[in-house]
Design a protein around this motif. Sequence first.
Motif, short mmCIF file in Angstrom:
data_model
loop_
_atom_site.label_atom_id
_atom_site.label_comp_id
_atom_site.label_asym_id
_atom_site.label_seq_id
_atom_site.Cartn_x
_atom_site.Cartn_y
_atom_site.Cartn_z
N HIS A 128 11.39 -25.08 -7.73
CA HIS A 128 10.50 -25.54 -8.22
C HIS A 128 10.55 -26.47 -9.16
O HIS A 128 11.74 -26.50 -10.34
CB HIS A 128 9.66 -24.06 -8.31
CG HIS A 128 9.79 -22.95 -9.47
ND1 HIS A 128 10.57 -22.61 -9.03
CD2 HIS A 128 8.38 -23.03 -10.94
CE1 HIS A 128 10.39 -21.78 -10.60
NE2 HIS A 128 8.49 -22.11 -10.92
N ASP A 132 10.39 -24.72 -16.94
CA ASP A 132 11.58 -23.91 -17.77
C ASP A 132 12.60 -24.47 -16.38
O ASP A 132 13.94 -23.86 -16.53
CB ASP A 132 10.86 -22.56 -17.37
CG ASP A 132 10.73 -22.05 -17.06
OD1 ASP A 132 9.64 -22.74 -16.25
OD2 ASP A 132 10.91 -20.78 -17.05
N HIS A 133 12.20 -24.69 -15.57
CA HIS A 133 13.33 -24.62 -14.52
C HIS A 133 13.87 -26.32 -14.19
O HIS A 133 14.81 -26.35 -12.93
CB HIS A 133 12.93 -23.84 -12.58
CG HIS A 133 12.39 -23.07 -12.95
ND1 HIS A 133 13.06 -22.25 -12.55
CD2 HIS A 133 11.49 -22.70 -13.76
CE1 HIS A 133 12.95 -20.93 -12.73
NE2 HIS A 133 11.61 -20.70 -13.72
N ASP A 234 11.75 -17.78 -8.96
CA ASP A 234 10.28 -16.85 -9.97
C ASP A 234 9.93 -15.97 -9.35
O ASP A 234 9.03 -15.39 -9.32
CB ASP A 234 9.99 -17.92 -10.96
CG ASP A 234 10.43 -18.03 -11.99
OD1 ASP A 234 11.10 -17.91 -12.07
OD2 ASP A 234 9.59 -18.78 -12.66
N TYR A 279 16.00 -15.21 -12.28
CA TYR A 279 16.82 -16.41 -12.71
C TYR A 279 15.51 -16.01 -14.09
O TYR A 279 16.32 -15.90 -15.47
CB TYR A 279 15.04 -17.37 -12.28
CG TYR A 279 15.53 -18.84 -13.29
CD1 TYR A 279 16.95 -19.45 -13.37
CD2 TYR A 279 14.42 -18.77 -14.15
CE1 TYR A 279 16.80 -20.57 -14.26
CE2 TYR A 279 14.78 -19.68 -14.56
CZ TYR A 279 15.57 -20.64 -14.85
OH TYR A 279 15.53 -22.27 -15.72
N HIS A 280 15.02 -15.05 -14.68
CA HIS A 280 14.09 -14.32 -15.72
C HIS A 280 14.83 -13.01 -16.52
O HIS A 280 14.90 -12.81 -17.28
CB HIS A 280 12.88 -14.87 -15.73
CG HIS A 280 12.49 -16.36 -15.61
ND1 HIS A 280 12.06 -16.52 -16.90
CD2 HIS A 280 11.86 -16.25 -14.68
CE1 HIS A 280 11.82 -17.85 -16.71
NE2 HIS A 280 11.48 -17.92 -15.66
ZN LIG Z 1 10.54 -19.54 -14.69
#
Ligand SMILES: [Zn+2]
Length: 304
Positions: A128, A132-133, A234, A279-280
């Motif tokens: 997306h 932050d991506h 996410d 991812y996080h």
């Molecule tokens: Zn993110």
Amino acid sequence: MTAVAARAEMAGPDTLRLGTAVIHRLADIERIGWPAAAIFRDLTGTALADAAASYPGAVDAAAGTLALTFNSYIIDMPGHLVLIDAGIGNGKERPDRPAWHRRTGDFMQRLRALGYQPDDFDLVINTHLHADHVGWNTTGSGQDWRPAFPNARYIVPKQELAHWSALFASDKHTLHGAYADSVQPILDAGLYEAVDTPSEIVPGLRLEPAPGHTGGMAVVRLIADGGQLLFLADVLHSPVQLATPQLTSNFCVDPAQACATRRRLLDACAGTDTIVATYHFPPPVFGTIVKAGEGYKLNPVDAV
Ligand SMILES: [Zn+2]
């Protein structure tokens, strides 16, 4: 003869081997303490203390923070070198996100230290387009931003690109400025390929719809020698959401849909040998999913 799925095994602290594919976790920012209430407005008081007891490595109840990491992944597979999601980037103007503002991180040095050059990549996937991506989509400074992976096709879900490009037409600060410095230059270079979801990008690598965090977000599924690895983007922001899947981040545009997507994907993985990659999360990031009470648990792939 029954086909046996490839065994997944860690080949280093941040490296998973799945059949003939090697997957590296490459974090742009490792473990930053983020105010818990800024991520989950419902995670306060007792709920935060409970979460800290269950996930001491990811929750600091005294400080009221969650540990967020920003994990890109490199897939080194026969015939293809792929980057999934592109962190925050360096030198980007993000005054309303201090931790992302004018960064000078060593992401590219660490990518090279793994034995890769930016020119080697033939695919970059943006699950997306949040800031932050997409940061390492481009490198440069000032107004001059160029594709960081000039030989790559940049893959983005069609619906995601359409949504943010429509907003950018009337707001040049779209995505905290990331559209202008990290998305538009890829369009200008003609490197974006906007795809429907689901889509097969190359044999064994698929984008699948995972709406809710954004309307067009996709997850990425790698099928290698019978083994499967699902990059969850996410769908989850913190391990706390495994035990409490109804907890949805403040950043999700459609909380009910985000929760339904999380349940659907985790249910589909639960009890199978599909590995997920988040991812996080701070490490561990690679594991299988099992049901636990009303929620789920991540069983990390054994460390070497
Ligand atoms: Zn993110």
